[in-house]
Write a protein that holds these residues in place. Structure first.
Motif, PDB file in Angstrom:
ATOM      1  N   GLN A  23      -3.327 -72.531 -11.763  1.00 41.89           N
ATOM      2  CA  GLN A  23      -2.419 -73.161 -11.006  1.00 41.89           C
ATOM      3  C   GLN A  23      -2.299 -72.715  -9.686  1.00 41.89           C
ATOM      4  OE1 GLN A  23       1.286 -72.281 -13.101  1.00 41.89           O
ATOM      5  NE2 GLN A  23       1.130 -73.985 -14.234  1.00 41.89           N
ATOM      6  N   LYS A  24      -1.951 -73.521  -8.851  1.00 41.98           N
ATOM      7  CA  LYS A  24      -1.584 -73.274  -7.199  1.00 41.98           C
ATOM      8  C   LYS A  24      -0.254 -73.624  -6.783  1.00 41.98           C
ATOM      9  CE  LYS A  24      -6.292 -75.545  -6.253  1.00 41.98           C
ATOM     10  NZ  LYS A  24      -6.838 -76.415  -5.264  1.00 41.98           N
ATOM     11  N   GLN A  25      -0.046 -72.695  -5.900  1.00 39.60           N
ATOM     12  CA  GLN A  25       1.396 -72.557  -5.010  1.00 39.60           C
ATOM     13  C   GLN A  25       1.262 -73.654  -4.309  1.00 39.60           C
ATOM     14  OE1 GLN A  25       2.789 -69.042  -3.548  1.00 39.60           O
ATOM     15  NE2 GLN A  25       4.867 -69.643  -4.056  1.00 39.60           N
ATOM     16  N   GLY A  51       4.341 -76.443 -14.880  1.00 45.86           N
ATOM     17  CA  GLY A  51       4.279 -75.828 -13.766  1.00 45.86           C
ATOM     18  C   GLY A  51       5.894 -75.338 -13.556  1.00 45.86           C
ATOM     19  N   GLU A  54       9.564 -73.178  -7.558  1.00 44.72           N
ATOM     20  CA  GLU A  54      10.032 -71.750  -7.156  1.00 44.72           C
ATOM     21  C   GLU A  54      11.217 -71.574  -6.233  1.00 44.72           C
ATOM     22  OE1 GLU A  54       6.231 -70.185  -6.302  1.00 44.72           O
ATOM     23  OE2 GLU A  54       5.769 -69.362  -8.157  1.00 44.72           O
ATOM     24  N   VAL A  64       9.060 -75.500  -2.925  1.00 37.54           N
ATOM     25  CA  VAL A  64       7.877 -74.814  -3.392  1.00 37.54           C
ATOM     26  C   VAL A  64       7.593 -75.098  -4.727  1.00 37.54           C
ATOM     27  CG1 VAL A  64       6.731 -72.704  -3.213  1.00 37.54           C
ATOM     28  CG2 VAL A  64       8.025 -73.206  -1.308  1.00 37.54           C
ATOM     29  N   ALA A  65       6.454 -74.999  -5.328  1.00 37.67           N
ATOM     30  CA  ALA A  65       6.272 -75.158  -6.629  1.00 37.67           C
ATOM     31  C   ALA A  65       4.614 -74.794  -6.860  1.00 37.67           C
ATOM     32  CB  ALA A  65       6.010 -76.733  -7.223  1.00 37.67           C
ATOM     33  N   LYS A  66       4.700 -74.227  -8.279  1.00 37.17           N
ATOM     34  CA  LYS A  66       3.434 -73.603  -8.797  1.00 37.17           C
ATOM     35  C   LYS A  66       3.058 -74.602  -9.791  1.00 37.17           C
ATOM     36  CE  LYS A  66       1.568 -68.974  -9.514  1.00 37.17           C
ATOM     37  NZ  LYS A  66       1.661 -67.605  -9.716  1.00 37.17           N
ATOM     38  N   LEU A  67       1.924 -75.168  -9.728  1.00 38.89           N
ATOM     39  CA  LEU A  67       1.404 -76.305 -10.510  1.00 38.89           C
ATOM     40  C   LEU A  67      -0.147 -76.444 -10.749  1.00 38.89           C
ATOM     41  CD1 LEU A  67       2.127 -79.675  -9.026  1.00 38.89           C
ATOM     42  CD2 LEU A  67       2.617 -77.730  -7.925  1.00 38.89           C
ATOM     43  N   SER A  68      -0.401 -77.230 -11.679  1.00 37.66           N
ATOM     44  CA  SER A  68      -1.941 -77.532 -11.865  1.00 37.66           C
ATOM     45  C   SER A  68      -2.463 -78.593 -10.906  1.00 37.66           C
ATOM     46  CB  SER A  68      -2.190 -77.789 -13.142  1.00 37.66           C
ATOM     47  OG  SER A  68      -1.766 -79.306 -13.696  1.00 37.66           O
TER      48      SER A  68
END
Length: 83
Positions: A23-25, A51, A54, A64-68
């Motif tokens: 996962q990437k932010q 995801g 955040e 802002v998100a953390k997802l694939s």
């Protein structure tokens, strides 16, 4: 006892497989005139894909998100279909 051990082994394997998805932010933002439902739809897709949102911004339309990587492509497609 054998069933319990097999179940625990299977559960551990499932957790490791889920953790293996990188996962990437990222910061996701949309132009000022973007309807709120587009942002809501993007956040729902991120959560559905495993995801997490955040932080949400209040001065700009974004978050802002953390997802694939796959979820990033889905969110980009949602944004481009609005434009």
């Amino acid at each position: 006892m054998k069933f319990t051990f097999s179940f625990l082994l299977l559960a551990l394997f499932a957790v490791l497989c889920l953790a293996a998805v990188p996962q990437k932010q990222v910061i996701i933002s949309y132009p000022e005139g973007t309807p709120q439902y587009v942002l809501d739809q993007a956040k729902a897709e991120i959560i559905k894909a495993g995801g997490m949102v955040e932080h949400e911004f209040s001065l700009i339309k974004g978050f802002v998100a953390k997802l694939s990587t796959k979820a990033i492509e889905t969110v980009q497609a949602l944004g481009s279909s609005n434009g």
